[in-house]
Design a protein around this motif. Structure first.
Motif, mmCIF file in Angstrom:
data_model
loop_
_atom_site.group_PDB
_atom_site.id
_atom_site.type_symbol
_atom_site.label_atom_id
_atom_site.label_comp_id
_atom_site.label_asym_id
_atom_site.label_seq_id
_atom_site.Cartn_x
_atom_site.Cartn_y
_atom_site.Cartn_z
ATOM 1 N N ALA A 109 0.681 -1.019 -0.380
ATOM 2 C CA ALA A 109 0.161 -0.304 0.102
ATOM 3 C C ALA A 109 1.043 1.139 -0.236
ATOM 4 O O ALA A 109 0.462 2.300 -0.191
ATOM 5 C CB ALA A 109 -1.085 -0.158 0.994
ATOM 6 N N ALA A 110 2.359 0.899 0.703
ATOM 7 C CA ALA A 110 2.734 2.485 0.678
ATOM 8 C C ALA A 110 3.281 2.812 -1.146
ATOM 9 O O ALA A 110 3.865 3.887 -0.940
ATOM 10 C CB ALA A 110 4.015 2.068 0.803
ATOM 11 N N LEU A 111 2.805 2.304 -2.246
ATOM 12 C CA LEU A 111 3.208 2.393 -3.536
ATOM 13 C C LEU A 111 1.847 3.724 -3.570
ATOM 14 O O LEU A 111 2.024 4.380 -4.365
ATOM 15 C CB LEU A 111 2.924 1.717 -4.390
ATOM 16 N N HIS A 112 1.082 3.971 -2.776
ATOM 17 C CA HIS A 112 -0.072 5.093 -3.186
ATOM 18 C C HIS A 112 -0.478 5.741 -1.601
ATOM 19 O O HIS A 112 -0.184 6.576 -1.616
ATOM 20 C CB HIS A 112 -1.338 3.824 -3.574
ATOM 21 N N SER A 113 0.523 5.401 -1.215
ATOM 22 C CA SER A 113 -0.172 6.794 -0.102
ATOM 23 C C SER A 113 1.121 8.476 0.040
ATOM 24 O O SER A 113 2.242 8.085 -0.506
ATOM 25 C CB SER A 113 0.862 5.820 1.592
ATOM 26 N N GLY A 114 0.032 9.253 -0.303
ATOM 27 C CA GLY A 114 1.074 10.218 -0.004
ATOM 28 C C GLY A 114 1.982 10.628 -1.236
ATOM 29 O O GLY A 114 1.635 9.672 -2.444
ATOM 30 N N GLY A 115 1.935 11.772 -1.242
ATOM 31 C CA GLY A 115 2.591 11.945 -2.529
ATOM 32 C C GLY A 115 2.763 13.051 -3.433
ATOM 33 O O GLY A 115 0.761 13.272 -3.129
ATOM 34 N N GLU A 116 2.921 12.681 -4.998
ATOM 35 C CA GLU A 116 1.818 13.793 -5.716
ATOM 36 C C GLU A 116 0.994 13.445 -6.772
ATOM 37 O O GLU A 116 0.713 12.109 -6.320
ATOM 38 C CB GLU A 116 3.121 14.174 -7.030
ATOM 39 N N THR A 117 -0.292 13.842 -7.764
ATOM 40 C CA THR A 117 -0.716 13.136 -8.102
ATOM 41 C C THR A 117 -0.209 12.596 -9.170
ATOM 42 O O THR A 117 0.865 12.429 -9.993
ATOM 43 C CB THR A 117 -2.116 13.826 -9.082
ATOM 44 N N ARG A 118 -0.744 10.914 -9.405
ATOM 45 C CA ARG A 118 0.266 9.628 -10.101
ATOM 46 C C ARG A 118 -0.817 8.563 -10.465
ATOM 47 O O ARG A 118 -1.444 7.852 -9.856
ATOM 48 C CB ARG A 118 1.838 9.875 -9.436
ATOM 49 N N VAL A 119 0.376 7.858 -11.749
ATOM 50 C CA VAL A 119 -0.657 6.743 -11.023
ATOM 51 C C VAL A 119 0.808 5.617 -11.917
ATOM 52 O O VAL A 119 1.514 6.004 -11.842
ATOM 53 C CB VAL A 119 -0.956 6.295 -13.718
ATOM 54 N N VAL A 120 0.965 4.335 -10.457
ATOM 55 C CA VAL A 120 1.496 3.712 -10.468
ATOM 56 C C VAL A 120 1.810 2.453 -11.396
ATOM 57 O O VAL A 120 0.175 1.684 -10.680
ATOM 58 C CB VAL A 120 2.079 3.996 -8.899
ATOM 59 N N PRO A 121 2.009 2.210 -12.006
ATOM 60 C CA PRO A 121 2.356 0.788 -12.738
ATOM 61 C C PRO A 121 2.694 -0.509 -11.429
ATOM 62 O O PRO A 121 3.692 -0.572 -11.586
ATOM 63 C CB PRO A 121 2.579 0.941 -13.998
ATOM 64 N N LEU A 122 1.045 -1.272 -11.502
ATOM 65 C CA LEU A 122 2.436 -2.666 -11.081
ATOM 66 C C LEU A 122 2.763 -3.473 -12.197
ATOM 67 O O LEU A 122 2.318 -4.576 -12.462
ATOM 68 C CB LEU A 122 1.179 -3.445 -10.318
ATOM 69 N N ASP A 123 4.043 -3.533 -12.098
ATOM 70 C CA ASP A 123 4.829 -3.511 -13.103
ATOM 71 C C ASP A 123 5.408 -5.386 -13.175
ATOM 72 O O ASP A 123 6.652 -4.955 -12.589
ATOM 73 C CB ASP A 123 5.785 -2.658 -13.967
ATOM 74 N N LEU A 124 5.241 -6.243 -13.770
ATOM 75 C CA LEU A 124 6.140 -7.628 -14.248
ATOM 76 C C LEU A 124 6.255 -7.529 -15.733
ATOM 77 O O LEU A 124 6.218 -8.283 -15.820
ATOM 78 C CB LEU A 124 5.131 -8.127 -13.447
ATOM 79 N N SER A 125 6.683 -6.912 -16.526
ATOM 80 C CA SER A 125 6.903 -6.876 -17.820
ATOM 81 C C SER A 125 8.306 -7.694 -17.556
ATOM 82 O O SER A 125 8.378 -7.911 -18.309
ATOM 83 C CB SER A 125 6.542 -5.216 -18.353
ATOM 84 N N GLY A 126 9.164 -7.335 -17.039
ATOM 85 C CA GLY A 126 10.897 -7.812 -16.583
ATOM 86 C C GLY A 126 10.553 -9.485 -16.673
ATOM 87 O O GLY A 126 10.964 -10.067 -17.163
ATOM 88 N N PRO A 127 9.918 -9.786 -15.242
ATOM 89 C CA PRO A 127 9.441 -10.658 -15.228
ATOM 90 C C PRO A 127 9.153 -11.363 -16.095
ATOM 91 O O PRO A 127 9.443 -13.007 -16.184
ATOM 92 C CB PRO A 127 9.892 -11.384 -14.072
ATOM 93 N N LEU A 128 8.439 -10.716 -16.612
ATOM 94 C CA LEU A 128 7.385 -11.782 -18.299
ATOM 95 C C LEU A 128 7.831 -11.931 -19.868
ATOM 96 O O LEU A 128 7.466 -12.388 -20.285
ATOM 97 C CB LEU A 128 5.493 -11.325 -18.138
ATOM 98 N N ARG A 129 9.051 -11.161 -19.657
ATOM 99 C CA ARG A 129 10.116 -11.017 -20.682
ATOM 100 C C ARG A 129 9.133 -10.053 -21.786
ATOM 101 O O ARG A 129 8.540 -10.874 -22.701
ATOM 102 C CB ARG A 129 10.279 -12.075 -21.200
ATOM 103 N N ILE A 130 7.470 -9.266 -21.460
ATOM 104 C CA ILE A 130 7.329 -8.368 -21.884
ATOM 105 C C ILE A 130 7.677 -7.709 -22.862
ATOM 106 O O ILE A 130 8.374 -7.025 -21.769
ATOM 107 C CB ILE A 130 5.470 -8.629 -21.480
ATOM 108 N N ALA A 131 7.787 -7.064 -23.696
ATOM 109 C CA ALA A 131 8.014 -5.348 -24.384
ATOM 110 C C ALA A 131 7.017 -4.479 -24.492
ATOM 111 O O ALA A 131 5.882 -4.676 -24.906
ATOM 112 C CB ALA A 131 8.773 -6.317 -26.036
#
Length: 347
Positions: free
Chosen positions: A77-99
């Motif tokens: 949950a720390a990924l979205h607590s506080g800070g500026e307005t933003r979109v936080v992708p939950l990105d697993l493209s690296g281990p999934l080998r997705i380009a």
């Protein structure tokens, strides 16, 4: 073993067409294609990328490690607590080998969206299905020239609509899942909307879940939950033609017995106390318990990925009820008849 004969036997009447002594066919007028000359002289060699595999060496590219498995990963949950307005992708493209861009699963991308009070946030993705769950806050969205209001606990589900602009009346966090990675893989863009923008209100969703939870025998069921369904999806009974979404309760002291499915689950935990967790594993023992499980502890406002084909069970040893929202590409999997959802029959 006899030699394989790849020659083609032709009827006698057509034999002269395949006789190498016969003169070449007449020149074809190819001006309509934008070039001049003989068609056979212009032919290109397209064989450079052709590959051939013996079946047993290529039938299971996941087992061979060529296609990577979906990892079981938690996002705090720390990924979205506080800070500026933003979109936080939950990105697993690296281990999934997705380009080509971020992805949480091969077909879907989950995001935390934070919009601070008074801010606006514009997003535009090539997706056929988008689901927003308002974790907290309130505001409005401008969608294709139309305006919708939302508040904590609402689900807003959108088709292909182009740019969406969100305005926050209070500090807001949303969980946003869409199918842009699937379209990117296919090399396509949406041709148009497949359903109407739809809001599932907190009030109605909570009322439906409460009625289910209070019905006789509710705790004996594998799930105490509400499945969201758009009227257009009368075959799959899912929230869009691609996405499946559930608003669920894990009652005090309950274990939701092991089950599995071939869709990836992107699980959002709404609320829980310490002692709520999921167990994941590849197989069951003779008692129907998961063998050598991996434990994923739940965190309020956090999310985690349940890989396809994994047996998983949810436990609540916290002394307080817990709520969760799994989102999957099970609309697509159900349409393809490949979801293959299974429950253990042992207790």
């Amino acid at each position: 073993m006899a030699a394989i004969d790849l020659t083609t036997t032709q009827p006698a009447a057509d034999a002269e067409l395949f006789d190498p002594t016969v003169a070449a066919p007449p020149v074809v007028d190819v001006a309509e294609y934008g070039f001049e000359g003989r068609l056979d002289a212009l032919a290109e060699d397209w064989s450079a990328d052709a590959r051939y595999w013996e079946y047993s060496k290529a039938a299971n590219p996941i087992g061979a490690g060529l296609t990577t498995e979906v990892p079981a990963v938690a996002f705090p949950a720390a990924l979205h607590s506080g800070g500026e307005t933003r979109v936080v992708p939950l990105d697993l493209s690296g281990p999934l080998r997705i380009a080509g861009g971020p992805a949480t699963s091969p077909a879907l991308l989950a995001n935390f969206v934070r919009i601070n009070r008074g801010d606006r946030l514009a997003v535009d993705v090539d997706a056929t299905s988008q689901l927003y769950y308002v974790m907290y806050g309130r505001g409005t969205s401008v969608v294709g020239g139309r305006v919708a209001r939302w508040e904590k606990g609402d689900f807003v589900v959108l088709p292909a609509v182009g740019e969406v602009v969100h305005h926050a009346d209070a500090d807001t966090v949303m969980y946003w899942v869409h199918d842009e990675p699937l379209l990117r893989y296919l090399g396509v863009v949406p041709a148009g909307p497949r359903f109407k923008p739809t809001k599932f209100s907190r009030e109605r969703a909570v009322a439906e879940l409460t009625a289910i939870a209070e019905a006789p025998g509710a705790n004996a069921k594998n799930r105490v939950s509400v499945l969201l369904n758009n009227a257009e999806q009368d075959q799959t009974l899912t929230v869009t033609h691609v996405l499946w979404a559930m608003f669920g309760l894990l009652p005090v002291g309950q274990i939701q017995r092991p089950h599995r499915h071939q869709s990836v689950a992107l699980d959002l935990i709404l609320d829980c106390k310490p002692g709520c967790y999921s167990l994941l594993g590849d197989r069951l023992d003779e008692r129907g318990e998961i063998v050598d499980p991996v434990r994923v502890d739940w965190e309020p406002g956090g999310a985690f990925v349940t890989p396809p084909g994994k047996w998983h069970a949810h436990h609540n040893e916290s002394g307080a009820p817990a709520h969760l929202i799994p989102i999957q590409d099970a609309g697509l999997q159900t349409y393809l008849r490949s979801l293959d959802i299974r429950f253990t029959d042992r207790r």
